[in-house]
Write a protein that holds these residues in place. Sequence first.
Motif, PDB file in Angstrom:
ATOM      1  N   ALA A 122       0.329  -0.822  -0.289  1.00  0.00           N
ATOM      2  CA  ALA A 122       0.204   0.290  -0.216  1.00  0.00           C
ATOM      3  C   ALA A 122       1.019   1.285  -0.069  1.00  0.00           C
ATOM      4  O   ALA A 122       0.445   2.294  -0.614  1.00  0.00           O
ATOM      5  N   THR A 123       2.246   1.506   0.859  1.00  0.00           N
ATOM      6  CA  THR A 123       2.885   2.557   0.626  1.00  0.00           C
ATOM      7  C   THR A 123       3.313   2.395  -0.574  1.00  0.00           C
ATOM      8  O   THR A 123       3.462   3.133  -1.062  1.00  0.00           O
TER       9      THR A 123
ATOM     10  N   ALA B  49       0.736   3.980  -2.966  1.00  0.00           N
ATOM     11  CA  ALA B  49       0.821   5.138  -2.928  1.00  0.00           C
ATOM     12  C   ALA B  49       1.544   6.314  -3.068  1.00  0.00           C
ATOM     13  O   ALA B  49       1.521   7.051  -3.774  1.00  0.00           O
ATOM     14  N   TYR B  50       2.691   5.707  -2.956  1.00  0.00           N
ATOM     15  CA  TYR B  50       4.408   6.282  -3.577  1.00  0.00           C
ATOM     16  C   TYR B  50       4.297   6.739  -4.692  1.00  0.00           C
ATOM     17  O   TYR B  50       4.692   7.934  -5.366  1.00  0.00           O
TER      18      TYR B  50
ATOM     19  N   VAL C  58       1.769   6.421  -7.359  1.00  0.00           N
ATOM     20  CA  VAL C  58       0.832   6.906  -7.589  1.00  0.00           C
ATOM     21  C   VAL C  58       0.793   9.167  -7.850  1.00  0.00           C
ATOM     22  O   VAL C  58       0.351   9.175  -7.762  1.00  0.00           O
ATOM     23  N   SER C  59       1.462   8.658  -6.118  1.00  0.00           N
ATOM     24  CA  SER C  59       1.487  10.738  -6.085  1.00  0.00           C
ATOM     25  C   SER C  59       2.333  11.066  -6.551  1.00  0.00           C
ATOM     26  O   SER C  59       2.457  12.630  -6.573  1.00  0.00           O
TER      27      SER C  59
END
Length: 120
Positions: free
Chosen positions: A66-67, A70-71, A73-74
């Motif tokens: 998940a981390t 998230a990294y 995509v962001s």
Amino acid sequence: MIAPLTYVVVGLAVVLCVAAVWYAVRDRLIDDRLLVVAALVEVGLLALLVAGLADLGHITDDAEKATFVAYLVSLPVIPVGTSFLAIKEKSRWAMGSIAVGAFAVGVMAARLAQIWMSYG
């Protein structure tokens, strides 16, 4: 596969951060050279996004996955956002925002490599 690309992105982010700080100290506005470096960082981040999502099964821990996602995509949002801000805002603080954004990209990309290497 993802680690060498990540190191290139981190290197480009460091160059962008140092250049933005130099521009801020010299009270210069954003120009084509800085935009080219930001564009190179962006291309590297998009390549990381594609490569990371393509081989996401490599990471077995759900929290780390998940981390990682998230990294991935962001991260591409940061250079684009700070570059547009610097184009719109005509002050030394615009270069400061690019420097902080480039630093954040470098740190987050290094964390991507760390997560990737932990499950390699």
